[in-house]
Design an enzyme around this catalytic site. Structure first.
Site, PDB file in Angstrom:
ATOM      1  CD  GLU A 194      31.778  81.198-105.036  1.00  0.00           C
ATOM      2  OE1 GLU A 194      32.673  80.437-105.233  1.00  0.00           O
ATOM      3  OE2 GLU A 194      31.290  82.137-105.634  1.00  0.00           O
ATOM      4  CB  CYS A 208      31.879  81.626-112.561  1.00  0.00           C
ATOM      5  SG  CYS A 208      30.496  81.325-113.694  1.00  0.00           S
ATOM      6  CG  HIS A 220      29.592  80.361-108.422  1.00  0.00           C
ATOM      7  ND1 HIS A 220      30.399  81.486-108.396  1.00  0.00           N
ATOM      8  CD2 HIS A 220      28.983  80.305-109.819  1.00  0.00           C
ATOM      9  CE1 HIS A 220      30.098  82.256-109.292  1.00  0.00           C
ATOM     10  NE2 HIS A 220      29.197  81.342-110.227  1.00  0.00           N
TER      11      HIS A 220
HETATM   12  N1  GLN Z   1      28.974  86.250-116.948  1.00  0.00           N
HETATM   13  C1  GLN Z   1      29.592  84.625-116.855  1.00  0.00           C
HETATM   14  C2  GLN Z   1      28.163  83.884-117.494  1.00  0.00           C
HETATM   15  O1  GLN Z   1      27.240  84.215-117.414  1.00  0.00           O
HETATM   16  C3  GLN Z   1      29.725  84.331-115.566  1.00  0.00           C
HETATM   17  C4  GLN Z   1      28.873  84.142-114.640  1.00  0.00           C
HETATM   18  C5  GLN Z   1      29.508  84.130-113.314  1.00  0.00           C
HETATM   19  O2  GLN Z   1      30.697  84.524-113.035  1.00  0.00           O
HETATM   20  N2  GLN Z   1      28.787  83.537-112.346  1.00  0.00           N
HETATM   21  O3  GLN Z   1      28.592  82.811-117.972  1.00  0.00           O
END
Ligand code: GLN
Length: 531
Positions: free
Chosen positions: A509, A381, A507
């Site tokens: 994970e 992300c 994600h």
């Molecule tokens: N801050 C980034 C966004 O909002 C990444 C979010 C994250 O890593 N979950 O897109």
């Protein structure tokens, strides 16, 4: 009709109620029972989605896009139970729902009170999981008994037990038996007080699980039994596990906890061999090789902030019969002293998700270090955003390229706000959330890992890769190997001339289990062992 188990905690928090609830779930699944798990959190936030990881640790995301307590991660890792938005409620969400109904006039002019309206709402949340496909619902009550905010929850579960009949409900209380070094004694008094609070609330615990540093003697068990009104056989000793939390289920089985539960709930005993779990644990505890992965984040000093990532790395290790040594690095340290000092010698680099500007430049430097030194890299992300920024600046020569999350005026907004986010003002529950389809391009590292062209992965973000840069970046060697279903959003990027450099918008994970490691973590750890 489903049976219900309620797990409460006493004396101190962080005793591992979530892990114990998850372990009990695993034990029951091994007897062929279909279970569901849920957590009721007494805090007033509607969900943990708006809380800082310093406050509350990781925010765990379910397939249906609920932002939940990290204990749901334990539930999913230990069991096959379906986990969704009905698995985590808070004082905030309960009141929110009651107040919304009140505004809609649904209570027909009644005075709304904690008892019965709030407690009814809590009971409805518990009932949501008790469908015809479920044999046992395990409900964990967050916090500890005695907290002011726990009271409506204790009252609700007391009523619930009354309503469904005592033979259909089990109260399991997790407690601490502290060891006083000066007196060389284990002390039962805090547990007596905790159980006393429960009994004042009308709840008689059926089973005590006692966290302890030392073996509980027969006399200690007798004392607990006498003062807490719990049968001696139902006092379970839970000594701190030697190597890993995944040993907890076996420790509980050794003391026959599964059989005690089955007997008390009048459920049938079936095979309980825990074969798969034991096999996994053996592999975990007897690695054949080792590797070292640097995790460059901004909540590094806080174990639970990256809980699922640390777990998934471990799973990647299990699938490769390798021990994964974590090198946890504060990205701001890299900003101060450069990447070499902290990253030299590591076999892989991982950048987790995150929000906000602090520490970003250190993460960008870490991505550069991985690319230039051919070190396997996994970006998650925000980690993908950092990898994109570094590629833009250092390979494509777009000096000052950035994400508009960190620099609204960047001349090269290579990461920008999702279209659907542009008019959203409210913060809670408004990101792109939950499982989304991702199409994988063949002949890519991602495809090598997944071995299929369509996967579903969980998201939690507002920003995305800016498609304006797709073509020019591809010409420079950035591979776009995963897209959402209409192809409009980039989900996975890779580097062409690199042993293993993969960054994903989602994600992975959250979908990794010790008995079923996530393909990307498997592939990442394998790559760190190959170089
Ligand atoms: N801050 C980034 C966004 O909002 C990444 C979010 C994250 O890593 N979950 O897109």
């Amino acid at each position: 009709m489903a049976k219900h188990i309620f797990v409460t905690g006493g004396v101190v928090s962080s005793l591992g109620k979530g892990l114990n609830a998850a372990s009990i779930g695993l034990l029951l699944e091994n007897h062929g029972l279909r279970i569901r798990l849920q957590k009721l959190d007494p805090y007033v936030n509607v969900d943990p989605g708006t809380m800082s990881p310093y406050e509350h640790g990781e925010v765990y995301v379910t397939d249906d896009g609920a932002e939940t307590d990290l204990d749901l991660g334990h539930y999913e890792r230990f069991t096959n139970a379906v986990t969704n938005k009905d698995c985590n409620f808070t004082t905030g969400s309960i009141y929110y729902s009651v107040i919304t109904k009140e505004r809609e006039g649904k209570y027909l002019g009644k005075t709304i009170q904690v008892i019965p309206h709030i407690t009814n709402e809590i009971k409805d949340c518990i009932r949501k999981l008790a469908d015809s496909d479920t044999d046992v619902v395990i409900t964990e009550i967050g916090g500890i008994v005695g907290d002011i905010e726990s009271q409506p929850f204790l009252e609700a579960i007391r009523q619930f037990g009354q309503e469904i009949g005592r033979e259909n409900v089990l109260f399991i209380h997790l407690t601490l038996i502290p060891y006083l070094r000066a007196a060389d004694e284990l002390k039962t008094k805090p547990t007596q007080h905790g159980v006393g609070v429960l009994r004042q609330a009308g709840i008689e615990p059926d089973i005590l699980i006692c966290r302890t540093e030392k073996t509980l003697s027969t006399s200690i068990k007798e004392k607990l039994s006498l003062f807490c009104n719990v049968e001696k056989e139902s006092i379970i000793e839970e000594q701190d596990v030697k190597s890993h939390i995944y040993e907890i289920p076996l420790l509980l089985v050794d003391q026959g906890l599964d059989e005690i539960i089955l007997k008390k709930l009048h459920l049938e005993k079936k095979e309980n061999s825990l074969v798969e779990w034991t096999k996994m644990l053996n592999t975990l505890l007897n690695p054949e090789r080792e590797t070292e992965v640097a995790i460059v984040g901004k909540y590094i000093g806080h174990q639970s902030a990256y809980e699922s990532i640390y777990e998934a790395l471990l799973h990647g290790g299990i699938s490769n019969k390798a021990k994964v040594i974590e090198r946890r690095i504060e990205s701001e340290d890299i900003e101060k002293d450069g990447a070499e000092k902290y990253l030299r010698g590591c076999k892989g680099i991982l950048i987790p998700g995150g929000f906000g500007e602090r520490g970003i430049e250190g993460k960008v430097l870490a991505a550069t270090y991985a690319r230039e030194n051919n070190i396997p890299f996994l970006g998650l992300c925000l980690g993908m955003h950092c990898a994109t920024i570094e590629f833009a600046r250092n390979v494509c020569n777009l000096i000052d390229a950035n994400s508009t999350e960190f620099d609204m005026d960047t001349p090269h907004p290579v990461i920008c706000l999702l279209d659907e986010q542009k008019d959203i003002v409210a913060k809670g529950g408004t990101m792109r959330l939950g499982a989304q389809a991702c199409k994988i391009k063949k002949a890519s590292k991602a495809y090598d890992c997944y071995g299929k062209e369509l996967v579903y992965e969980r998201h939690r973000h507002r920003y995305e890769f800016n498609n304006k840069y797709r073509d020019s970046f591809a010409l420079q060697g950035l591979v776009f190997s995963g897209f959402n279903s209409d192809g409009g959003l980039v989900e996975i990027i890779e580097l062409k001339d690199h042993p293993w450099f993969v960054a994903v918008q989602f994600h992975p994970e959250f979908k990794s289990k010790p008995t079923d490691p996530h393909p990307l973590f498997k592939g990442f750890i394998k790559a760190t062992l190959d170089v």
